[in-house]
Design an enzyme around this catalytic site. Structure first.
Site, PDB file in Angstrom:
ATOM      1  N   HIS A 310      34.370  41.182  28.993  1.00  0.00           N
ATOM      2  CA  HIS A 310      35.558  40.492  28.484  1.00  0.00           C
ATOM      3  C   HIS A 310      36.536  41.520  27.953  1.00  0.00           C
ATOM      4  O   HIS A 310      36.122  42.519  27.372  1.00  0.00           O
ATOM      5  CB  HIS A 310      35.175  39.505  27.363  1.00  0.00           C
ATOM      6  CG  HIS A 310      36.230  38.489  27.130  1.00  0.00           C
ATOM      7  ND1 HIS A 310      37.304  38.711  26.307  1.00  0.00           N
ATOM      8  CD2 HIS A 310      36.401  37.254  27.655  1.00  0.00           C
ATOM      9  CE1 HIS A 310      38.082  37.655  26.321  1.00  0.00           C
ATOM     10  NE2 HIS A 310      37.572  36.757  27.140  1.00  0.00           N
ATOM     11  N   ASP A 367      31.585  32.012  30.700  1.00  0.00           N
ATOM     12  CA  ASP A 367      31.346  31.468  32.038  1.00  0.00           C
ATOM     13  C   ASP A 367      29.944  31.707  32.559  1.00  0.00           C
ATOM     14  O   ASP A 367      29.581  31.177  33.613  1.00  0.00           O
ATOM     15  CB  ASP A 367      32.348  32.071  33.035  1.00  0.00           C
ATOM     16  CG  ASP A 367      33.721  31.473  32.851  1.00  0.00           C
ATOM     17  OD1 ASP A 367      33.788  30.293  32.487  1.00  0.00           O
ATOM     18  OD2 ASP A 367      34.713  32.179  33.066  1.00  0.00           O
TER      19      ASP A 367
HETATM   20  N1  CMC Z   1      30.214  43.821  36.129  1.00  0.00           N
HETATM   21  C1  CMC Z   1      30.124  45.162  36.330  1.00  0.00           C
HETATM   22  N2  CMC Z   1      30.969  46.058  35.789  1.00  0.00           N
HETATM   23  C2  CMC Z   1      31.941  45.587  35.012  1.00  0.00           C
HETATM   24  C3  CMC Z   1      32.098  44.212  34.740  1.00  0.00           C
HETATM   25  C4  CMC Z   1      31.189  43.309  35.334  1.00  0.00           C
HETATM   26  N3  CMC Z   1      31.282  42.006  35.128  1.00  0.00           N
HETATM   27  N4  CMC Z   1      33.156  44.024  33.933  1.00  0.00           N
HETATM   28  C5  CMC Z   1      33.646  45.242  33.693  1.00  0.00           C
HETATM   29  N5  CMC Z   1      32.914  46.199  34.338  1.00  0.00           N
HETATM   30  C6  CMC Z   1      33.092  47.644  34.271  1.00  0.00           C
HETATM   31  C7  CMC Z   1      34.246  48.085  35.138  1.00  0.00           C
HETATM   32  O1  CMC Z   1      33.835  48.381  36.462  1.00  0.00           O
HETATM   33  C8  CMC Z   1      34.723  49.305  34.389  1.00  0.00           C
HETATM   34  O2  CMC Z   1      33.831  50.346  34.651  1.00  0.00           O
HETATM   35  P1  CMC Z   1      34.371  51.877  34.762  1.00  0.00           P
HETATM   36  O3  CMC Z   1      34.879  52.193  33.398  1.00  0.00           O
HETATM   37  O4  CMC Z   1      33.169  52.648  35.171  1.00  0.00           O
HETATM   38  O5  CMC Z   1      35.446  51.845  35.801  1.00  0.00           O
HETATM   39  C9  CMC Z   1      34.544  48.906  32.920  1.00  0.00           C
HETATM   40  O6  CMC Z   1      33.460  47.965  32.930  1.00  0.00           O
HETATM   41  C10 CMC Z   1      35.774  48.273  32.285  1.00  0.00           C
HETATM   42  O7  CMC Z   1      36.135  47.155  33.101  1.00  0.00           O
HETATM   43  P2  CMC Z   1      37.606  46.622  33.298  1.00  0.00           P
HETATM   44  O8  CMC Z   1      37.703  45.887  34.594  1.00  0.00           O
HETATM   45  O9  CMC Z   1      38.577  47.749  33.083  1.00  0.00           O
HETATM   46  O10 CMC Z   1      37.723  45.622  32.087  1.00  0.00           O
HETATM   47  P3  CMC Z   1      38.856  44.559  31.892  1.00  0.00           P
HETATM   48  O11 CMC Z   1      38.999  44.359  30.433  1.00  0.00           O
HETATM   49  O12 CMC Z   1      40.089  44.928  32.654  1.00  0.00           O
HETATM   50  O13 CMC Z   1      38.288  43.251  32.601  1.00  0.00           O
HETATM   51  C11 CMC Z   1      37.061  41.274  32.959  1.00  0.00           C
HETATM   52  C12 CMC Z   1      37.695  42.199  31.915  1.00  0.00           C
HETATM   53  C13 CMC Z   1      36.604  39.981  32.286  1.00  0.00           C
HETATM   54  C14 CMC Z   1      38.124  40.902  34.029  1.00  0.00           C
HETATM   55  C15 CMC Z   1      35.873  42.016  33.619  1.00  0.00           C
HETATM   56  O14 CMC Z   1      34.884  42.300  32.649  1.00  0.00           O
HETATM   57  C16 CMC Z   1      35.265  41.227  34.775  1.00  0.00           C
HETATM   58  O15 CMC Z   1      35.744  41.357  35.914  1.00  0.00           O
HETATM   59  N6  CMC Z   1      34.225  40.376  34.526  1.00  0.00           N
HETATM   60  C17 CMC Z   1      33.646  39.552  35.557  1.00  0.00           C
HETATM   61  C18 CMC Z   1      34.528  38.326  35.759  1.00  0.00           C
HETATM   62  C19 CMC Z   1      34.350  37.328  34.635  1.00  0.00           C
HETATM   63  O16 CMC Z   1      33.238  37.003  34.235  1.00  0.00           O
HETATM   64  N7  CMC Z   1      35.489  36.799  34.152  1.00  0.00           N
HETATM   65  C20 CMC Z   1      35.503  35.777  33.106  1.00  0.00           C
HETATM   66  C21 CMC Z   1      36.124  36.262  31.832  1.00  0.00           C
HETATM   67  S1  CMC Z   1      35.821  35.151  30.452  1.00  0.00           S
HETATM   68  C22 CMC Z   1      36.634  33.703  30.858  1.00  0.00           C
HETATM   69  C23 CMC Z   1      38.102  33.885  30.930  1.00  0.00           C
HETATM   70  O17 CMC Z   1      38.719  34.272  29.931  1.00  0.00           O
HETATM   71  O18 CMC Z   1      38.671  33.570  31.969  1.00  0.00           O
END
Ligand code: CMC
Length: 449
Positions: A310, A367
Site C-alpha cells: 500500500h 483487498d
Molecule cells: N508484490 C510484489 N512486489 C511489490 C508489491 C506487490 N504487491 N507491491 C509493491 N512491490 C514492490 C515493488 O516492486 C517495488 O519494489 P522495488 O523497490 O524493488 O522496485 C516496491 O515494492 C515499491 O513498490 P511501488 O510499486 O513503488 O509502491 P507504490 O506505493 O507505488 O504502489 C501499490 C502501491 C498498492 C500499487 C502496490 O503495492 C501494488 O501494486 N500492490 C498490488 C495491488 C494491490 O493490492 N492494490 C490494492 C491497494 S489497496 C486498495 C486500494 O486502495 O485500491
C-alpha cells in the site's frame, strides 16, 4: 530548503529565496504551500505519483500509515465497523457528524424514495454486451444519470448537490444489481423501499420473482461492514480523480463516474478481483506457496502478490485486520470451500516472514481477503470492484462536496517538466525516414463491427 521558524520554510533557487507558508495539520504531516515557487523562480516541483504532494486540506479522513490508523471524521474505523450501519457512516462522511435517530431515519427515507431507475434508463443497460465488465457499464450508467436529473447538476446550489448525493446513493445499488442480473440472464427485481439499503441490494442481486425473499442477516451485516471499510480513504487514486474532475465544476455524476474508471484499475479497486485470479492460478497450476513467492520476487516476471502493499500503510492496513477476522468468522458459516482461503493464509504467512516483503514493508491490504468473502456470499469475481465502488460512493460524494465548498480550491491543473524534442521543423511526407511505430498485427482478432 531550511525551516526559518516554527512555521514557514525558505527555499533557495540560485539567488532567489522563496518563503513557503507552513499549513498545520491537526494530525499527521504539515504541508508547505509551494504555490509561489513558479512565479518567483521559474521552476516547479516534480513528484510523479504524488508521493509527497498534498492536493488539498481535508477534514474527512485521517490515515497514519506507520501506525495503521484509519479514522473517518475522527472516529476509528474499528469502532465504526463494529457499531454502525453503512448508511450511518455514509451520513457521517457526507455531513460531518454521526446522525441522531431522526436524521438517520430521514436520510434512509430520502434514499429509499429514489431507488427506482427510470424505465428507459433500465433499457440503457441492455445496450452493452451482457458479459462486458460491470465497471465499464457502471461508469457509463453513473455518468448517464446527468441526463435524467438535469435539475441536480449545479454543484454550487446546496439543495441540488444534496439531491444529487441522495440520487447516487439510491440508484447505484439498483444499477449494480441490474448489471449483475443481466450478466446471467435473470429477471431484474424492483427495489423494495421497506428494506434496509444493503439488505435490498442483496435481494435485488440474488432474489428471483415470487420466490422466498428472506435475506440472511449475517450476510447483510458482513456486507455492510465491508462497505464501511471501503467508504473513504482520503486522497487515493479514484478520490483524487473525482476531485480533479470536480475542480472543473463538472457535475457530481461525471466526477463520480471518473472515479469509477480510476477504481477499475488492477492496482486500485480491481485488486480484489486480481487476488482471486491469482489464488486460482496458484491452485490450478499446482504451485506451492514458496514457488509463487519466488516468482513474485523475481523481477523478470513482473508478477505481483496482489492484495499486498500500500502506498500509505507501511506496517499494517487496519481494514485488512477487520476483513481477515470477518473471513475467519463468516467463511465457515457460509459453508464455502476453504481451499483458496487456505492458500491465501499460507501466502500471507510466507510473505510476512520473507525478506523481500519485510524490506519493502509490504503487508496484506483490504483487498487480500475481501474477494473470498464476496465469493462465499455468491458474488461473481467481476462484481467485486463494483462492490468496492458502492462502498466508496459516500467518500467520493463527501470529498467532492468538500472540494466544491473550499474557497481555496482552483481548477486542478498540474505542471510538467518537459523532456521532449526542442523545436524542429516539418519535412514533406515522402522525405521522412522515421520508423514504423504502430504496434498492431492481426493477432488481436478484434471484430470489425
Ligand atoms: N508484490 C510484489 N512486489 C511489490 C508489491 C506487490 N504487491 N507491491 C509493491 N512491490 C514492490 C515493488 O516492486 C517495488 O519494489 P522495488 O523497490 O524493488 O522496485 C516496491 O515494492 C515499491 O513498490 P511501488 O510499486 O513503488 O509502491 P507504490 O506505493 O507505488 O504502489 C501499490 C502501491 C498498492 C500499487 C502496490 O503495492 C501494488 O501494486 N500492490 C498490488 C495491488 C494491490 O493490492 N492494490 C490494492 C491497494 S489497496 C486498495 C486500494 O486502495 O485500491
Amino acid at each position: 530548503m531550511t525551516d526559518t521558524n516554527a512555521n514557514n520554510a525558505t527555499f533557495t533557487v540560485g539567488d532567489t529565496n522563496v518563503e513557503f507558508e507552513r499549513v498545520s495539520a491537526t494530525q499527521g504531516s504539515d504541508g508547505f504551500s509551494i504555490a509561489p515557487l513558479l512565479a518567483k523562480t521559474g521552476t516547479v516541483t516534480l513528484d510523479p505519483g504524488f508521493v509527497n504532494t498534498a492536493s488539498c486540506t481535508s477534514d474527512i479522513t485521517y490515515i497514519s500509515g506507520s501506525e495503521g490508523i484509519l479514522r473517518y471524521r475522527g472516529y476509528p474505523i474499528e469502532e465504526l465497523a463494529e457499531n454502525c450501519s453503512f448508511l450511518e457512516v455514509a451520513y457521517l462522511l457526507i455531513y460531518g457528524e454521526l446522525p441522531n435517530p431522526t436524521s438517520l431515519a430521514a436520510f434512509g427515507r430520502r434514499i429509499n424514495e429514489h431507488t427506482l431507475l427510470h424505465e428507459d434508463f433500465k433499457r440503457f443497460f441492455t445496450a452493452f454486451p451482457s458479459q462486458g465488465h460491470p465497471m465499464a457499464i457502471l461508469q457509463s450508467g453513473i455518468a448517464g444519470m446527468a441526463t435524467y436529473y438535469e435539475h441536480t447538476l449545479d454543484p454550487k446550489d446546496e439543495e441540488q448537490l444534496d439531491m444529487a448525493s441522495i440520487l447516487l446513493l439510491a440508484k447505484v445499488p439498483t444499477m449494480i444489481a441490474y448489471i449483475a442480473k443481466r450478466a446471467i440472464g435473470l429477471p431484474l427485481l424492483y427495489p423494495d423501499s421497506s428494506r434496509y439499503y444493503t439488505e435490498d441490494f442483496i435481494r435485488m442481486t440474488f432474489g428471483l420473482p415470487y420466490q422466498g425473499e428472506e435475506i440472511d442477516p449475517l450476510v447483510v451485516r458482513a456486507l455492510d461492514t465491508l462497505l464501511i471499510l471501503h467508504a473513504d480513504h482520503e486522497q487515493n487514486c479514484s478520490t483524487s480523480t473525482v476531485r480533479l474532475v470536480g475542480s472543473a465544476q463538472a457535475n457530481l455524476y461525471s466526477s463520480v463516474a471518473s472515479g469509477v474508471g480510476a477504481l477499475s484499475g488492477p492496482l486500485h479497486g480491481g485488486a480484489n478481483e486480481a487476488v482471486m485470479r491469482m489464488l486460482r492460478e496458484i491452485r490450478d497450476a499446482g504451485l506451492t506457496v514458496d514457488e509463487f513467492v519466488s516468482q513474485v520476487k523475481d523481477k523478470k516476471n513482473s508478477v505481483r502478490l496482489m492484495g499486498f502493499g500500500h502506498r500509505v500503510y507501511k506496517n499494517f492496513d487496519p481494514r485488512a485486520r477487520i476483513v481477515k477476522s470477518l473471513a475467519d468468522e463468516i467463511l465457515p458459516r457460509l459453508g464455502s470451500e476453504n481451499e483458496l482461503f487456505d492458500i491465501a493464509k499460507s501466502l500471507e504467512e510466507a510473505a510476512l516472514s520473507d525478506e523481500y516483503f519485510v524490506a519493502r514493508r509490504l503487508y496484506p491490504n483490504v483487498d487480500f481477503y475481501t474477494g473470498l468473502i464476496y465469493e462465499a456470499m455468491g458474488f461473481p469475481a467481476k462484481m467485486f470492484t463494483p462492490l468496492f465502488a458502492l462502498g466508496r460512493l459516500p467518500g467520493w460524494i463527501a470529498q467532492y462536496r468538500e472540494l466544491i465548498n473550499d474557497p481555496t480550491q482552483r481548477i486542478g491543473r498540474p505542471r510538467q517538466v518537459y523532456t521532449g524534442e526542442t523545436e524542429r521543423h516539418w519535412i514533406p511526407r515522402e522525405e521522412r525516414q522515421t520508423a514504423d511505430l504502430l504496434h498492431l498485427s492481426d493477432s488481436l482478432n478484434v471484430a470489425k463491427l
